[in-house]
Design a protein around this motif. Structure first.
Motif, PDB file in Angstrom:
ATOM      1  N   TYR A 190       0.833  -1.200   0.000  1.00 46.82           N
ATOM      2  CA  TYR A 190       0.000   0.000   0.000  1.00 46.82           C
ATOM      3  C   TYR A 190       0.876   1.262   0.000  1.00 46.82           C
ATOM      4  N   LYS A 191       0.235   2.328  -0.484  1.00 42.17           N
ATOM      5  CA  LYS A 191       0.855   3.653  -0.439  1.00 42.17           C
ATOM      6  C   LYS A 191      -0.161   4.629   0.133  1.00 42.17           C
ATOM      7  N   GLU A 192       0.302   5.448   1.089  1.00 45.42           N
ATOM      8  CA  GLU A 192      -0.563   6.485   1.649  1.00 45.42           C
ATOM      9  C   GLU A 192      -0.531   7.690   0.714  1.00 45.42           C
TER      10      GLU A 192
ATOM     11  N   THR B 148      -5.260   5.279   1.846  1.00 39.25           N
ATOM     12  CA  THR B 148      -4.294   4.341   1.282  1.00 39.25           C
ATOM     13  C   THR B 148      -4.748   3.850  -0.079  1.00 39.25           C
TER      14      THR B 148
ATOM     15  N   TYR C 281       5.047   3.950   2.469  1.00 37.02           N
ATOM     16  CA  TYR C 281       4.665   2.635   1.945  1.00 37.02           C
ATOM     17  C   TYR C 281       4.653   1.632   3.101  1.00 37.02           C
TER      18      TYR C 281
ATOM     19  N   GLU D  18      -0.808  -5.446   9.508  1.00 31.27           N
ATOM     20  CA  GLU D  18      -0.109  -4.397   8.767  1.00 31.27           C
ATOM     21  C   GLU D  18       1.294  -4.188   9.349  1.00 31.27           C
TER      22      GLU D  18
ATOM     23  N   ARG E  57       5.483   1.740   8.658  1.00 30.46           N
ATOM     24  CA  ARG E  57       5.573   2.582   7.465  1.00 30.46           C
ATOM     25  C   ARG E  57       7.035   2.904   7.139  1.00 30.46           C
TER      26      ARG E  57
END
Length: 229
Positions: free
Chosen positions: A37-39, A45, A87, A102, A105
């Motif tokens: 994922y990317k914020e 996200t 990420y 999760e 980051r």
């Protein structure tokens, strides 16, 4: 689940590599899926890549995921400044749908690409300037050698003149030649004069002309002396 490295700073045009590591307890044989994922905007996200346990690699134009269980390699290709951000990865198990783990980051910063210099023009400039550079160096060496020769010549001239000035006058003026001395030996011959007989004086009128008489002196012979017996 861990995601590393925690920070990357790279120029545009390159690629970034992250790793997502899952624990061996989660890799117990059950099926799972790993998402990346990317914020994008303040906590929102976006899933950018996905790979399953049974798949070896997933590849797109922008992302490449490779399965090296329990570690997964994530590559982001053709970086640009829009790729900067946070990420992370998320592990989803199929038999426990409510269980999503999760990772931490990691941050990616993409800087501007360095300016490209025209590498083909620089050698030409160097080749064009190389003869002039060689001529300048050669001329400088000649000038330096000439200056050294002049300094040596001037030093020798000054030293020679000082030597002539410091010499005494008697050494500079040649000595007068004296005439050679000739030794003359003289012999004084004596004249034996015998007294004339005063009794027989002859008158001046009848006195004969003075005559020089010579006498011979005979010395007796020396006899050897024999000792008496």
């Amino acid at each position: 689940v861990t995601f590393f490295p925690a920070m990357l700073t790279l120029p545009a045009g390159g690629s970034a590599t992250f790793f997502c590591n899952i624990s061996m307890e989660n890799d117990s044989g059950s099926e799972y899926s790993l998402n990346v994922y990317k914020e994008i905007n303040h906590g929102q996200t976006q899933k950018i890549a996905e790979i399953s346990r049974s798949k070896r690699q997933t590849k797109t134009k922008k992302y490449v995921l490779t399965n090296h269980a329990p570690a997964f390699k994530i590559e982001i290709l053709n970086l640009n400044q829009n790729d900067s951000g946070s990420y992370y990865c998320g592990l989803i198990t199929f038999f426990e749908p409510d269980k999503v783990m999760e990772s931490n980051r990691s941050h990616l910063v993409v800087t501007a690409a360095p300016e490209k210099t025209n590498a083909t023009d620089e050698p030409e400039l160097e080749e064009d300037n190389s003869p002039d550079h060689i001529k300048a160096v050669f001329l400088g060496i000649l000038l330096l050698a000439g200056a050294v020769v002049l300094l040596i010549f001037g030093y020798l001239t000054i030293t020679y003149r000082r030597g002539d000035v410091q010499k005494p006058r008697s050494e500079n003026v040649p000595a007068e030649e004296k005439p050679p001395v000739v030794s003359v030996s003289t012999v004084d011959y004596g004249v034996l004069e015998f007294q004339r007989d005063q009794c027989t004086q002859v008158p001046s009128e009848t006195r004969p002309v003075d005559q020089t008489e010579y006498a011979t002196i005979v010395f007796p012979e020396e006899r050897p002396v024999t000792p008496e017996r």
